[in-house]
Design an enzyme around this catalytic site. Structure first.
Site, PDB file in Angstrom:
ATOM      1  N   LYS A 180       0.752  -1.265  -0.029  1.00 52.83           N
ATOM      2  CA  LYS A 180      -0.214   0.043  -0.156  1.00 52.83           C
ATOM      3  C   LYS A 180       1.004   1.431  -0.062  1.00 52.83           C
ATOM      4  O   LYS A 180       1.624   1.489   1.037  1.00 52.83           O
ATOM      5  CB  LYS A 180      -0.991   0.034   1.289  1.00 52.83           C
ATOM      6  CG  LYS A 180      -1.715   1.337   1.567  1.00 52.83           C
ATOM      7  CD  LYS A 180      -2.459   1.786   0.180  1.00 52.83           C
ATOM      8  CE  LYS A 180      -3.241   3.170   0.624  1.00 52.83           C
ATOM      9  NZ  LYS A 180      -2.463   4.393   0.598  1.00 52.83           N
ATOM     10  N   GLU A 211       9.224   1.995  11.203  1.00 53.48           N
ATOM     11  CA  GLU A 211       9.891   2.818  11.378  1.00 53.48           C
ATOM     12  C   GLU A 211       9.300   4.215  11.397  1.00 53.48           C
ATOM     13  O   GLU A 211       8.558   4.484  10.361  1.00 53.48           O
ATOM     14  CB  GLU A 211      10.838   2.866   9.974  1.00 53.48           C
ATOM     15  CG  GLU A 211      12.129   3.575   9.805  1.00 53.48           C
ATOM     16  CD  GLU A 211      11.971   4.769   9.282  1.00 53.48           C
ATOM     17  OE1 GLU A 211      11.741   5.993   9.951  1.00 53.48           O
ATOM     18  OE2 GLU A 211      11.838   4.905   8.069  1.00 53.48           O
ATOM     19  N   GLU A 269       9.338  17.511  15.083  1.00 57.20           N
ATOM     20  CA  GLU A 269       9.690  17.423  13.654  1.00 57.20           C
ATOM     21  C   GLU A 269       9.303  18.300  12.521  1.00 57.20           C
ATOM     22  O   GLU A 269       7.971  18.503  12.412  1.00 57.20           O
ATOM     23  CB  GLU A 269       9.502  16.062  13.098  1.00 57.20           C
ATOM     24  CG  GLU A 269      10.428  15.573  11.819  1.00 57.20           C
ATOM     25  CD  GLU A 269      10.108  14.168  11.524  1.00 57.20           C
ATOM     26  OE1 GLU A 269      11.079  13.679  10.989  1.00 57.20           O
ATOM     27  OE2 GLU A 269       9.204  13.533  11.874  1.00 57.20           O
ATOM     28  N   CYS A 279      13.045  11.476   7.448  1.00 62.07           N
ATOM     29  CA  CYS A 279      12.744  11.259   8.956  1.00 62.07           C
ATOM     30  C   CYS A 279      13.909  11.216   9.586  1.00 62.07           C
ATOM     31  O   CYS A 279      14.053  11.395  10.847  1.00 62.07           O
ATOM     32  CB  CYS A 279      12.100   9.705   8.995  1.00 62.07           C
ATOM     33  SG  CYS A 279      13.205   8.300   8.124  1.00 62.07           S
TER      34      CYS A 279
END
Length: 476
Positions: A172, A247, A379, A281
């Protein structure tokens, strides 16, 4: 513009479904459409993967490696097409996209070889007449949910080990950038993978995830994305006790100590921070610089940032492309304004732009940052680097660790002793020491704390797709 279709059980699927537009964030132009699938399509893909598992898992590792090596060859042969697809659907500068295709292909090559190195054990027996062995078996059907920011590499980092281990897979991709994944599926078809081994569905994330998480046929879910979604998947996995690899979010600190080579540090933070417009990331989100080199670092850093060219990623000379969408731009704007309101200074940059329908933010250096600012706690996911002055090494370590995340961190020092002691105290799964680009196919990638579960890449990567089976054999 191309109308893409899903791939289920070796067939193109979704002609009669509603479609979703994919737009280029540099121009707001529609560059393709994909079907809006849901639970039915997800279950079809799961069933296909389940039916194909027996035959695929019974192939030898050498046979599976042949398919993977052919796929690797096709990726490199089609590098330019894949790179341009990536750039127009999510804005990454074309040279970065070319680099990502090579990086993505390296995972397929690495795990084609690792397939042959899945070893069991023979354990010395404690009783005469018995033999004790450990076997490794593929875990089963895998669902891979991938993010928009690395639409090739994040997929192959999951596909490679899953297929090498003998698992079948349902993919996906992100609705923001599904086209690269669909191009890769076309190459898988060309490589000759048996039908049902690799399946791809697009559409409603919540509906597809619901089917995946409720299915007893799916034994593993591998996900790259936000910590918030990762926590939801952990809860949803409980009913069927799925194996998870996650992750998740990061908030990487970068420490520059007063004995660092400032030029090396600037080069490192440039490599880390502004790749993919800061939308990675593991990019440096918080920069802590000891006072002895703070002024020199900020001056040289700002000068390097000023030389970056912003624009449409299709332009060969562009260094920084657009943000993925307007929501991303609004978040960056909010973080910058919050920092200014709390006393920070803009050393360079700080400007948003929607030129020609695109979504851009000028590469920015923020001076005089402090922990009260949102960008030092969350972030930003944009081309903004806040720099905070620190007095001591211990202060830098404490600030770096003061986060629920633990994906990546960076340290710049010329002292082996200092570097070793600092890294021993940093609670992060990945550390770059005088290095701003630590990723590679042959190394483990993953985080501590709320940045995830498990590791991808390296020899650890294939273990995540294997079950350990202990066998006691009576010989009398």
């Amino acid at each position: 513009m191309k109308n893409y279709l899903m791939h289920i059980n070796g067939l193109s699927v979704g002609e009669n479904l509603k479609t979703q537009d994919v737009t280029n964030p540099a121009t707001n132009e529609i560059v393709g459409t994909v079907p809006v699938g849901g639970e039915d399509e997800a279950n079809q893909a799961i069933d296909a993967a389940h039916d194909a598992f027996g035959e695929w898992s019974n192939l030898t590792a050498y046979d599976r490696a042949v398919y993977l090596k052919r796929f690797h060859e096709l990726m490199l042969e089609n590098q330019e097409d894949l790179a341009r697809t990536m750039t127009i659907e999510m804005g990454k500068p074309i040279n970065e996209s070319r680099g990502e295709v090579k990086y993505a292909a390296s995972f397929i090559e690495w795990f084609a070889e690792e397939a042959k190195r899945v070893y069991g054990e023979t354990i010395p027996t404690h009783v005469s007449g018995k033999r004790l062995q450990v076997w490794k078996k593929p875990i089963g059907v895998v669902a891979a949910i991938t993010p928009w920011n690395f639409p090739a590499a994040m997929l192959t980092r999951k596909m490679g080990p899953a297929l090498a281990a003998g698992c079948t897979i349902v993919i996906k991709p992100s609705s923001e950038s599904p086209l690269t994944a669909m191009k890769l599926m076309e190459l898988c078809e060309e490589a000759g993978f048996p039908k049902g081994v690799i399946n791809l569905v697009t559409g409603s994330s919540s509906k597809i995830a619901k089917a995946v998480m409720e299915s007893e046929k799916v034994r593993k879910v591998t996900f790259t994305g936000s910590t918030e979604v990762g926590k939801i998947l952990i809860k949803q996995s409980a009913d069927t006790v799925k194996n998870l690899s996650l992750e998740l979010g990061g908030h990487a600190p970068l420490i520059v100590l007063d004995d660092a080579n400032v030029d090396v540090a600037v080069k490192g933070v440039m490599a880390s921070k502004f790749r993919n417009a800061g939308q990675t990331c593991i990019c440096a989100n918080r920069v802590y610089v000891q006072s002895g080199v703070y002024d020199e670092f900020v001056e040289k850093f700002a000068k390097a940032v000023n030389e970056l060219k912003v624009g449409n990623g299709e332009d060969e000379s562009v260094d920084v492309g657009p943000l993925i969408n307007k929501a991303g731009l609004e978040k960056v704007n909010h973080h910058v304004q919050d920092a200014i309101d709390k006393g920070a200074s803009i050393v360079t940059g700080g400007e948003a732009s929607t030129t020609d329908g695109g979504v851009f933010f000028t590469p920015t250096v923020i001076g005089d940052a402090d922990p009260s600012m949102v960008m030092m706690q969350e972030e930003t996911f944009g081309p903004v680097a806040p720099v905070q002055k620190v007095e001591t090494q211990d202060e830098a370590i404490a600030l770096a660790n003061d986060t629920p995340y633990g994906l990546a961190a960076y340290v710049f020092t010329e002292s082996v002793g200092r570097g070793t002691r600092v890294i021993e105290q940093l609670n992060f799964g990945i550390v770059g020491w005088n290095e701003g680009a630590p990723s590679a196919a042959q190394v483990p990638f993953g985080g501590m704390k709320e940045s995830g579960i498990g590791r991808e890449g390296g020899h650890d990567g294939i273990e995540a797709f294997l079950e350990t089976q202990y066998v006691a054999i009576g010989m009398e």
